[in-house]
Write a protein that holds these residues in place. Structure first.
Motif, PDB file in Angstrom:
ATOM      1  N   GLN A  82       3.962 -40.131 -83.374  1.00  0.00           N
ATOM      2  CA  GLN A  82       3.321 -41.419 -83.108  1.00  0.00           C
ATOM      3  C   GLN A  82       4.220 -42.325 -82.278  1.00  0.00           C
ATOM      4  N   TYR A  83       5.518 -42.299 -82.563  1.00  0.00           N
ATOM      5  CA  TYR A  83       6.457 -43.187 -81.888  1.00  0.00           C
ATOM      6  C   TYR A  83       6.805 -42.689 -80.486  1.00  0.00           C
ATOM      7  N   ASP A  84       7.050 -41.387 -80.350  1.00  0.00           N
ATOM      8  CA  ASP A  84       7.537 -40.827 -79.087  1.00  0.00           C
ATOM      9  C   ASP A  84       6.454 -40.193 -78.229  1.00  0.00           C
ATOM     10  N   GLY A  85       5.290 -39.921 -78.813  1.00  0.00           N
ATOM     11  CA  GLY A  85       4.212 -39.315 -78.053  1.00  0.00           C
ATOM     12  C   GLY A  85       4.136 -37.815 -78.215  1.00  0.00           C
ATOM     13  N   ALA A  86       2.941 -37.290 -78.018  1.00  0.00           N
ATOM     14  CA  ALA A  86       2.727 -35.844 -78.088  1.00  0.00           C
ATOM     15  C   ALA A  86       3.434 -35.155 -76.930  1.00  0.00           C
ATOM     16  N   ASP A  87       3.687 -33.873 -77.075  1.00  0.00           N
ATOM     17  CA  ASP A  87       4.337 -33.092 -76.024  1.00  0.00           C
ATOM     18  C   ASP A  87       3.494 -33.060 -74.756  1.00  0.00           C
ATOM     19  N   ARG A  88       4.161 -33.116 -73.610  1.00  0.00           N
ATOM     20  CA  ARG A  88       3.532 -32.823 -72.329  1.00  0.00           C
ATOM     21  C   ARG A  88       3.867 -31.366 -72.004  1.00  0.00           C
ATOM     22  N   LEU A  89       2.862 -30.541 -71.940  1.00  0.00           N
ATOM     23  CA  LEU A  89       3.085 -29.111 -71.773  1.00  0.00           C
ATOM     24  C   LEU A  89       2.295 -28.573 -70.585  1.00  0.00           C
ATOM     25  N   PRO A  90       2.788 -27.508 -69.971  1.00  0.00           N
ATOM     26  CA  PRO A  90       2.022 -26.869 -68.897  1.00  0.00           C
ATOM     27  C   PRO A  90       0.712 -26.301 -69.435  1.00  0.00           C
TER      28      PRO A  90
END
Length: 298
Positions: free
Chosen positions: A102-110
């Motif tokens: 919630q604080y850092d954000g979900a992963d950005r993935l290919p």
């Protein structure tokens, strides 16, 4: 692989873990130079590494390009995502708890990388850090983090890697999956890529027959890769008026052999040896440990 060789590998793995019952070597004798670790340079994450390349005690070598360890991937740039795409990952296992996501954000993935949420408790570490910083009160921050309390808290986090049945289940599942992924590369990470990720990597490397000092060196290398970023965070906290003494959080930012030894001491107390922690604590069968060898060691 013939059964006889599997049996040999299982016996060898047990021997390696028996040797690991001695306390981890001192930090000054086990730090790896940055050039000894296959670092993946990214703009939005600082502690992404290929676990391949380490030589085992039998003369084998951990294969490159199959297992990666990382810190949080929520702030990756488009260029970073392109770099990750080049690793041909099949999955990315996220050890963070919901508060961290919630604080850092979900992963950005290919595209095509399967995200796997596998929360392992940080024993309240992230919430403790947010509460201390958010108070903006130097007295409270000293009371919460000063006088060795931050380091003591970290020791408890590491102890929970062994004492918590839920944590053990998540570590065991991760290693079990790594044994069965064939040629598909995989990545696992937490927020800083140093504690939950560091413990997983230590277990994996020693299970593969990587010498203890080398596995500890990989663990301690997080301090090298995170140093500049963590110093910038502390400076930002001071300049932003959130902390008068941001050095209070250094024990929370670093990895230390004392933390690793706390977990290993708990392993020896509860299971007798790290090998028994793998088999009895994490529920890994000998054939699973042999499959790890088959898949990940040349």
């Amino acid at each position: 692989m013939p059964l006889s060789r599997r049996a040999l590998l299982s016996t060898a793995t047990a021997a390696v873990f028996a040797a690991a019952t001695a306390p981890a070597v001192a930090a000054t004798g086990s730090r790896l130079r940055a050039t000894a670790v296959r670092h993946i340079p990214l703009q939005g994450a600082v502690n992404v590494r290929d676990l391949g390349g380490y030589v085992t005690y039998t003369g084998g070598r951990v294969r490159h390009g199959l297992v990666y360890r990382a810190d949080a991937l929520g702030k990756l740039t488009d260029s970073d995502v392109t770099t990750l795409a080049g690793l041909r990952l099949g999955r990315a296992v996220d050890f963070r708890i919901p508060l961290e996501v919630q604080y850092d954000g979900a992963d950005r993935l290919p595209a095509g990388v399967v995200p796997v949420s596998r929360p392992i408790t940080d024993n309240g570490l992230f919430g403790q850090l947010l509460a201390a910083i958010g108070s903006r009160d130097p007295v409270r921050q000293e009371q919460m983090l000063g006088g060795g309390r931050a380091a003591a808290f970290m020791n408890e986090v590491y102890r929970s890697f062994v004492t918590s049945a839920a944590n053990r289940a998540q570590f065991g599942l991760t290693l079990r999956e790594l044994a069965g992924l064939g040629s598909t590369p995989s990545l696992y990470h937490c927020t800083s890529g140093k504690d939950r990720t560091g413990w997983t990597s230590y277990l994996l490397l020693t299970a593969l027959g990587v010498p203890e000092a080398t596995a500890v060196g990989d663990y301690l290398a997080s301090n090298t890769f995170r140093a500049a970023y963590d110093a910038k965070v502390r400076e930002g906290l001071k300049q932003g008026g959130l902390m008068q003494n941001p050095d209070l959080i250094i024990p929370l930012q670093e990895v230390r052999t004392a933390y690793l030894n706390t977990a290993l001491d708990e392993v020896r107390t509860a299971y007798g040896s790290p090998f028994r922690y793998l088999t009895d604590g994490l529920g890994l069968e000998l054939r699973t440990l042999s499959r790890l060898q088959d898949r990940l060691v040349d």
